[in-house]
Design an enzyme around this catalytic site. Structure first.
Site, PDB file in Angstrom:
ATOM      1  N   LEU D  78       0.811  -1.216   0.000  1.00 24.66           N
ATOM      2  CA  LEU D  78       0.000   0.000   0.000  1.00 24.66           C
ATOM      3  C   LEU D  78       0.846   1.269   0.000  1.00 24.66           C
ATOM      4  O   LEU D  78       0.334   2.367   0.226  1.00 24.66           O
ATOM      5  CB  LEU D  78      -0.959  -0.025   1.182  1.00 24.66           C
ATOM      6  CG  LEU D  78      -1.912  -1.228   1.205  1.00 24.66           C
ATOM      7  CD1 LEU D  78      -2.971  -1.030   2.279  1.00 24.66           C
ATOM      8  CD2 LEU D  78      -2.569  -1.461  -0.138  1.00 24.66           C
ATOM      9  N   CYS D  79       2.115   1.135  -0.258  1.00 23.44           N
ATOM     10  CA  CYS D  79       3.026   2.278  -0.322  1.00 23.44           C
ATOM     11  C   CYS D  79       2.818   3.053  -1.622  1.00 23.44           C
ATOM     12  O   CYS D  79       2.691   2.461  -2.685  1.00 23.44           O
ATOM     13  CB  CYS D  79       4.464   1.741  -0.301  1.00 23.44           C
ATOM     14  SG  CYS D  79       5.536   2.586   0.843  1.00 23.44           S
ATOM     15  N   HIS D  80       2.831   4.386  -1.520  1.00 22.47           N
ATOM     16  CA  HIS D  80       2.731   5.211  -2.724  1.00 22.47           C
ATOM     17  C   HIS D  80       4.071   5.244  -3.450  1.00 22.47           C
ATOM     18  O   HIS D  80       5.114   5.314  -2.806  1.00 22.47           O
ATOM     19  CB  HIS D  80       2.360   6.649  -2.344  1.00 22.47           C
ATOM     20  CG  HIS D  80       1.013   6.759  -1.727  1.00 22.47           C
ATOM     21  ND1 HIS D  80       0.814   6.582  -0.376  1.00 22.47           N
ATOM     22  CD2 HIS D  80      -0.201   6.996  -2.260  1.00 22.47           C
ATOM     23  CE1 HIS D  80      -0.482   6.722  -0.109  1.00 22.47           C
ATOM     24  NE2 HIS D  80      -1.119   6.970  -1.231  1.00 22.47           N
ATOM     25  N   MET D 114       9.186   4.574   4.823  1.00 25.98           N
ATOM     26  CA  MET D 114       9.211   3.179   4.363  1.00 25.98           C
ATOM     27  C   MET D 114      10.400   2.920   3.438  1.00 25.98           C
ATOM     28  O   MET D 114      10.991   1.850   3.454  1.00 25.98           O
ATOM     29  CB  MET D 114       7.900   2.807   3.657  1.00 25.98           C
ATOM     30  CG  MET D 114       6.682   2.712   4.572  1.00 25.98           C
ATOM     31  SD  MET D 114       6.945   1.790   6.128  1.00 25.98           S
ATOM     32  CE  MET D 114       7.563   0.222   5.535  1.00 25.98           C
ATOM     33  N   ASP D 129      23.611 -12.459   3.247  1.00 22.80           N
ATOM     34  CA  ASP D 129      23.871 -13.371   2.125  1.00 22.80           C
ATOM     35  C   ASP D 129      25.367 -13.459   1.824  1.00 22.80           C
ATOM     36  O   ASP D 129      25.887 -14.542   1.536  1.00 22.80           O
ATOM     37  CB  ASP D 129      23.127 -12.872   0.883  1.00 22.80           C
ATOM     38  CG  ASP D 129      23.403 -13.738  -0.331  1.00 22.80           C
ATOM     39  OD1 ASP D 129      23.173 -14.960  -0.246  1.00 22.80           O
ATOM     40  OD2 ASP D 129      23.853 -13.205  -1.362  1.00 22.80           O
TER      41      ASP D 129
END
Lengths: 160, 160, 160, 160, 160, 160
Positions: D78-80, D114, D129
């Site tokens: 739901l991030c713009h 975010m 990794d």
């Protein structure tokens, strides 16, 4: 939509290109699209009872649609990238399947009908994926723009 | 498709998950999906005459569909990644619009109906994008699996 | 994990590269990772009451995690592409936040710990995004592999 | 952050949606997030000596973080989408692991916390990794926003 | 490479399609590609001195190339998805610029020349991006396959 | 392009970062890049006769280039995301191969030379993929910016 503007847009060799929208105004724009997935009675019952084997089918379809709206320029080759300001997706279960309605908003130089259509289409695809173990006959259809606002052509509602 | 397998697949809290397909056999599989875009007479004429303003609409739609087939697991949240072995997309212009047929092949543990459906849907979206300056009333519909082969359920043709 | 194998893996100039796994066996493998999001009491209450402003926070986080698992090689530069066979994500709300557990399965030449860790991390990010209007102090932590099976090193459970 | 604004934001059926930000002002905004990867003494030594088998671990983590910041709207449902103007990632090796700090800047209608959190998380994943052949016990934690500026709520520094 | 196989591969209407490789054998395959970026003396000096304004240009180019190899089927429309087993990228600075060599390995049904070429091309693009504030005249060239092994056509080295 | 501005841009530890462009003006900008694919006489003939086995090679290359322009910030690690306003790709077949010219336009804070270069490079890669069954000796080269307009440095044409 007459002959003249089309001819000026068409390249001499008819090859595909992304139209330059630099000269268009930045205005608040929205587009609403609809579509539906036709389903069997058994599939509708599973949706209503929350017994779809793969889980929350309507929730997954809604998220898939919102994410696809953001990825429209990646999917539709000549679509301009547009910064989406808001997306709402409604999924309404009726006796014959699920009606999908999506509204997308932005303030940019070009319309976002394609984002709304992509949202509805991919929500439909995700719904079919969730339900296909129950109903292999699902059909996605009626995907169309039903209203838009903003831009040079202003507000428009599809006559139905 | 009975009650028992569904219940074993459903998680206790009904939440969405990606089903484990490790135990399924790797077999050659194919799926064919169809759909169509309904268009105005003016739009059909532009397609036939090669005068679509944004360029080669059918070629762009075909490429968009092939690329979308590869991106299916990115679009459909619970879809397994599948290594696609081949894709063919046919776009047939008739008096009422364009009929789209896509066949996708693989040799993997899970079917590729979703890849075929995604291919048809995105080819349809790309076609609408190409033609929307000529016809704002385009409708994408009838998107469905029409045949599949391989896998546990074997060959299947949709009765129509 | 001794000195010798590391030295043979290191390139002469110390530059990054994607290790060749051609010689490794294809075996069934799974990995489980855990992590948590620490939240305020108000945020926990909103999750429990289903009153998170942006909607179904746990459902959105679960889907985000599953999709991110599939996109791991796109996010982690030297990660090998792996065909994921199954993903399960559990989100358990407790008084201090949400505990996230993800299990990913495959049958391939290389382990999928990174896919499990990516799944947990992005589920956590999506949860923070959903709840951030209620709690701007959310912290994501404790992201680690807790168990793996398959591959040359066989089964392993993190001692805790 | 009271009850009223939340209730007006919540959709009637509690379903997820992307909030409309059209009415918000375009302002210069920045966000800084932090997190860390806890590592064994052997792994810290390998980082300091430049003998990590897969190559330049810190450089790879930094690039992974920057690229992930750009892909935030693709990962967080739901991030713009936000046009990022700048990203800086600092990786500081200490005796217990690596401290990660990321600052992201933009001029847009919505904050980029975010993006900063995603940058730190994926830098951490890439670091794990790179180092996992040396240390299978790595833990990523403490991922949080530590400061932000711009927007309606103005400047803010996390009290720690 | 004669007339007959080509005609059987060509579709009746000449439209693009993804060739079906189901019948091809899974064999170990590798491909090596080369290319170079021609640079000014000032740019070469900045690379050698480590004073490129945007940072570690060679490290960034190497990572960009490796990631692009994985994304080849997303970039090249009719390319088959292939599970890459290993990638190595060498960047050698000489007085006239940087020579780029990439080797990609897999075990699959189709060759990976395109992955090696994409790796070199995008490493070149990333290098130009890093250095463009110093040298706006950079030219990327000589991108070609120099060797391949495996598959029906067996080992092959480009005569130069 | 002197010493001073470079030193201020370089981070203390020489690590890579995405330069902050917040302070730059939004202006209309365009960039044109060129490159070419050298091909055998047989391959040129197949392009001219429309008998390339995999289908419409020039059309596929054009679409691949346009889509890659949109994906530039995803491919080139430190590139800023830019909202592209228009893209045109010309592919001209001559006796020695294909000359590729791409023009990209935007109105943003940073130039789009990288988008134009990426467009040409990926169009070249897609062309090689289409023709490689006919000509395994194809070489992509001469990829360079030939003109740009807008921004602080104003209009510029490469002297050739």
């Amino acid at each position: 939509m007459g002959e003249a503007p089309r001819l000026t847009h068409l390249r001499a060799d008819g090859s595909a290109y992304m139209v330059d929208v630099s000269a268009k105004d930045v205005t608040a724009r929205s587009a609403t699209a609809r579509g539906r997935v036709d389903l069997s009675g058994e599939a509708v019952a599973a949706l209503r009872d929350g017994t779809v084997p793969k889980g929350d089918a309507l929730g997954v379809a809604r998220i898939a649609g919102i994410q696809a709206a953001k990825r429209t320029p990646d999917l539709v080759p000549l679509c301009h990238p547009v910064a989406i300001h808001g997306v709402e997706v409604d999924l309404e279960v009726d006796d014959g399947g699920v009606e999908i309605t999506a509204t997308v908003r932005t303030a940019d130089r070009t319309g976002i009908e394609m984002e709304a259509l992509t949202c509805v289409s991919v929500a439909g695809l995700a719904l079919v994926d969730m339900i296909k173990a129950v109903d292999r006959f699902a059909v996605i259809g009626g995907i169309r723009v039903v209203a838009k606002s903003g831009g040079r052509s202003g507000d428009w509602v599809r006559p139905e």
